[in-house]
Design a protein around this motif. Sequence first.
Motif, PDB file in Angstrom:
ATOM      1  N   ALA A  27      13.692 -32.169 -13.874  1.00  0.00           N
ATOM      2  CA  ALA A  27      14.429 -31.151 -14.636  1.00  0.00           C
ATOM      3  C   ALA A  27      13.784 -29.783 -14.465  1.00  0.00           C
ATOM      4  O   ALA A  27      14.485 -28.772 -14.301  1.00  0.00           O
ATOM      5  CB  ALA A  27      14.488 -31.531 -16.113  1.00  0.00           C
ATOM      6  N   GLU A  28      12.454 -29.723 -14.486  1.00  0.00           N
ATOM      7  CA  GLU A  28      11.757 -28.449 -14.308  1.00  0.00           C
ATOM      8  C   GLU A  28      12.027 -27.853 -12.933  1.00  0.00           C
ATOM      9  O   GLU A  28      12.177 -26.637 -12.788  1.00  0.00           O
ATOM     10  CB  GLU A  28      10.259 -28.642 -14.535  1.00  0.00           C
ATOM     11  CG  GLU A  28       9.905 -28.919 -15.990  1.00  0.00           C
ATOM     12  CD  GLU A  28       8.484 -29.417 -16.186  1.00  0.00           C
ATOM     13  OE1 GLU A  28       7.698 -29.457 -15.209  1.00  0.00           O
ATOM     14  OE2 GLU A  28       8.154 -29.783 -17.335  1.00  0.00           O
ATOM     15  N   LEU A  29      12.122 -28.702 -11.918  1.00  0.00           N
ATOM     16  CA  LEU A  29      12.393 -28.227 -10.558  1.00  0.00           C
ATOM     17  C   LEU A  29      13.845 -27.786 -10.371  1.00  0.00           C
ATOM     18  O   LEU A  29      14.169 -27.115  -9.397  1.00  0.00           O
ATOM     19  CB  LEU A  29      12.057 -29.321  -9.534  1.00  0.00           C
ATOM     20  CG  LEU A  29      10.579 -29.675  -9.389  1.00  0.00           C
ATOM     21  CD1 LEU A  29      10.416 -30.892  -8.489  1.00  0.00           C
ATOM     22  CD2 LEU A  29       9.790 -28.497  -8.844  1.00  0.00           C
ATOM     23  N   SER A  30      14.732 -28.155 -11.309  1.00  0.00           N
ATOM     24  CA  SER A  30      16.152 -27.828 -11.164  1.00  0.00           C
ATOM     25  C   SER A  30      16.471 -26.381 -11.513  1.00  0.00           C
ATOM     26  O   SER A  30      17.609 -25.947 -11.349  1.00  0.00           O
ATOM     27  CB  SER A  30      16.998 -28.753 -12.043  1.00  0.00           C
ATOM     28  OG  SER A  30      16.921 -28.370 -13.400  1.00  0.00           O
ATOM     29  N   GLY A  31      15.489 -25.653 -12.010  1.00  0.00           N
ATOM     30  CA  GLY A  31      15.739 -24.257 -12.369  1.00  0.00           C
ATOM     31  C   GLY A  31      16.691 -24.108 -13.554  1.00  0.00           C
ATOM     32  O   GLY A  31      17.485 -23.181 -13.592  1.00  0.00           O
ATOM     33  N   GLY A  32      16.628 -25.034 -14.491  1.00  0.00           N
ATOM     34  CA  GLY A  32      17.473 -24.959 -15.674  1.00  0.00           C
ATOM     35  C   GLY A  32      18.825 -25.623 -15.540  1.00  0.00           C
ATOM     36  O   GLY A  32      19.614 -25.624 -16.487  1.00  0.00           O
ATOM     37  N   LYS A  33      19.136 -26.203 -14.386  1.00  0.00           N
ATOM     38  CA  LYS A  33      20.430 -26.859 -14.189  1.00  0.00           C
ATOM     39  C   LYS A  33      20.475 -28.246 -14.831  1.00  0.00           C
ATOM     40  O   LYS A  33      21.540 -28.791 -15.042  1.00  0.00           O
ATOM     41  CB  LYS A  33      20.745 -26.980 -12.706  1.00  0.00           C
ATOM     42  CG  LYS A  33      20.969 -25.642 -12.038  1.00  0.00           C
ATOM     43  CD  LYS A  33      21.252 -25.802 -10.576  1.00  0.00           C
ATOM     44  CE  LYS A  33      21.388 -24.441  -9.916  1.00  0.00           C
ATOM     45  NZ  LYS A  33      21.538 -24.562  -8.475  1.00  0.00           N
ATOM     46  N   LEU A  34      19.295 -28.809 -15.115  1.00  0.00           N
ATOM     47  CA  LEU A  34      19.215 -30.121 -15.741  1.00  0.00           C
ATOM     48  C   LEU A  34      18.264 -30.039 -16.923  1.00  0.00           C
ATOM     49  O   LEU A  34      17.164 -29.506 -16.804  1.00  0.00           O
ATOM     50  CB  LEU A  34      18.702 -31.166 -14.737  1.00  0.00           C
ATOM     51  CG  LEU A  34      18.521 -32.592 -15.241  1.00  0.00           C
ATOM     52  CD1 LEU A  34      19.875 -33.208 -15.605  1.00  0.00           C
ATOM     53  CD2 LEU A  34      17.837 -33.437 -14.174  1.00  0.00           C
ATOM     54  N   LEU A  53      20.592 -36.802 -20.223  1.00  0.00           N
ATOM     55  CA  LEU A  53      20.594 -35.793 -19.172  1.00  0.00           C
ATOM     56  C   LEU A  53      21.760 -34.862 -19.449  1.00  0.00           C
ATOM     57  O   LEU A  53      22.885 -35.313 -19.642  1.00  0.00           O
ATOM     58  CB  LEU A  53      20.782 -36.435 -17.796  1.00  0.00           C
ATOM     59  CG  LEU A  53      19.839 -37.569 -17.412  1.00  0.00           C
ATOM     60  CD1 LEU A  53      20.254 -38.143 -16.065  1.00  0.00           C
ATOM     61  CD2 LEU A  53      18.412 -37.076 -17.366  1.00  0.00           C
ATOM     62  N   CYS A  54      21.483 -33.582 -19.446  1.00  0.00           N
ATOM     63  CA  CYS A  54      22.545 -32.603 -19.622  1.00  0.00           C
ATOM     64  C   CYS A  54      22.497 -31.685 -18.401  1.00  0.00           C
ATOM     65  O   CYS A  54      21.523 -30.963 -18.189  1.00  0.00           O
ATOM     66  CB  CYS A  54      22.340 -31.810 -20.909  1.00  0.00           C
ATOM     67  SG  CYS A  54      23.728 -30.702 -21.252  1.00  0.00           S
ATOM     68  N   ALA A  55      23.537 -31.768 -17.575  1.00  0.00           N
ATOM     69  CA  ALA A  55      23.571 -31.001 -16.339  1.00  0.00           C
ATOM     70  C   ALA A  55      24.549 -29.847 -16.451  1.00  0.00           C
ATOM     71  O   ALA A  55      25.651 -30.000 -16.968  1.00  0.00           O
ATOM     72  CB  ALA A  55      23.968 -31.898 -15.168  1.00  0.00           C
ATOM     73  N   ASP A  56      24.123 -28.702 -15.956  1.00  0.00           N
ATOM     74  CA  ASP A  56      24.991 -27.532 -15.873  1.00  0.00           C
ATOM     75  C   ASP A  56      25.769 -27.646 -14.566  1.00  0.00           C
ATOM     76  O   ASP A  56      25.202 -27.523 -13.487  1.00  0.00           O
ATOM     77  CB  ASP A  56      24.145 -26.259 -15.897  1.00  0.00           C
ATOM     78  CG  ASP A  56      24.988 -25.004 -15.793  1.00  0.00           C
ATOM     79  OD1 ASP A  56      26.187 -25.053 -16.117  1.00  0.00           O
ATOM     80  OD2 ASP A  56      24.436 -23.962 -15.389  1.00  0.00           O
ATOM     81  N   VAL A  57      27.055 -27.932 -14.668  1.00  0.00           N
ATOM     82  CA  VAL A  57      27.888 -28.131 -13.485  1.00  0.00           C
ATOM     83  C   VAL A  57      28.559 -26.820 -13.117  1.00  0.00           C
ATOM     84  O   VAL A  57      29.326 -26.272 -13.913  1.00  0.00           O
ATOM     85  CB  VAL A  57      28.947 -29.226 -13.744  1.00  0.00           C
ATOM     86  CG1 VAL A  57      29.810 -29.431 -12.523  1.00  0.00           C
ATOM     87  CG2 VAL A  57      28.275 -30.522 -14.170  1.00  0.00           C
ATOM     88  N   PRO A  61      34.160 -25.533 -17.078  1.00  0.00           N
ATOM     89  CA  PRO A  61      34.373 -24.625 -18.213  1.00  0.00           C
ATOM     90  C   PRO A  61      33.174 -24.647 -19.162  1.00  0.00           C
ATOM     91  O   PRO A  61      32.479 -25.650 -19.269  1.00  0.00           O
ATOM     92  CB  PRO A  61      35.606 -25.198 -18.919  1.00  0.00           C
ATOM     93  CG  PRO A  61      36.174 -26.232 -18.021  1.00  0.00           C
ATOM     94  CD  PRO A  61      35.142 -26.586 -17.004  1.00  0.00           C
ATOM     95  N   ALA A  62      32.955 -23.556 -19.850  1.00  0.00           N
ATOM     96  CA  ALA A  62      31.847 -23.465 -20.800  1.00  0.00           C
ATOM     97  C   ALA A  62      31.988 -24.567 -21.841  1.00  0.00           C
ATOM     98  O   ALA A  62      33.081 -24.835 -22.336  1.00  0.00           O
ATOM     99  CB  ALA A  62      31.834 -22.098 -21.468  1.00  0.00           C
ATOM    100  N   GLY A  63      30.873 -25.222 -22.141  1.00  0.00           N
ATOM    101  CA  GLY A  63      30.879 -26.298 -23.122  1.00  0.00           C
ATOM    102  C   GLY A  63      31.381 -27.625 -22.589  1.00  0.00           C
ATOM    103  O   GLY A  63      31.518 -28.580 -23.342  1.00  0.00           O
ATOM    104  N   ALA A  64      31.673 -27.709 -21.293  1.00  0.00           N
ATOM    105  CA  ALA A  64      32.209 -28.948 -20.727  1.00  0.00           C
ATOM    106  C   ALA A  64      31.114 -29.974 -20.429  1.00  0.00           C
ATOM    107  O   ALA A  64      31.416 -31.144 -20.242  1.00  0.00           O
ATOM    108  CB  ALA A  64      32.979 -28.652 -19.439  1.00  0.00           C
ATOM    109  N   ALA A  65      29.871 -29.534 -20.383  1.00  0.00           N
ATOM    110  CA  ALA A  65      28.780 -30.454 -20.063  1.00  0.00           C
ATOM    111  C   ALA A  65      28.639 -31.503 -21.153  1.00  0.00           C
ATOM    112  O   ALA A  65      28.761 -31.216 -22.332  1.00  0.00           O
ATOM    113  CB  ALA A  65      27.477 -29.685 -19.903  1.00  0.00           C
TER     114      ALA A  65
END
Length: 150
Positions: A27-34, A53-57, A61-65
């Motif tokens: 997660a730390e290596l993902s640059g905030g994407k995970l 796990l919460c991934a920024d896809v 849409p915002a809030g879809a994760a």
Amino acid sequence: MKESFSFDVKKSPSEVFESLTDLQRIAELSGGKLVIKPVPDRPLRGIGSAVYLCADVPGAPAGAAQDILCETLEWSPPHLCTRKFGIKDLPTTAVIRVEERDGGSRLTVEVEVVPESMMYKMMLPMLAVKLKGDKEKLVAQLQQQLDRQA
């Protein structure tokens, strides 16, 4: 649907295992994407452990994760880790096997995706093509991650 791949790495089995099973480091290596979130009353590592796990896809849409439950089913460092990802209508299991080989390691990753909804069942042929097409990209990403873990 199952897919697997193997490749050799010039690192010890314990280095490979630690690098690919430490979800917080990934997660730390993902640059905030995970983002990793603990599951109450469950350990963070080892058999029986679980995290969300919460991934920024990108493009979603915002809030879809959604938080995806990631449970560790098998844990035998430095050789075996099996995790189940509770993706809605598409539960996925990933097995990481590490064997010692000629001063390094052989990494084998097996992924099984089980479509449960009619939509995913209809999309299965496209998912299979995508997974096979992304195999080389995934291998390159894993090798890059292992190289960064010097």
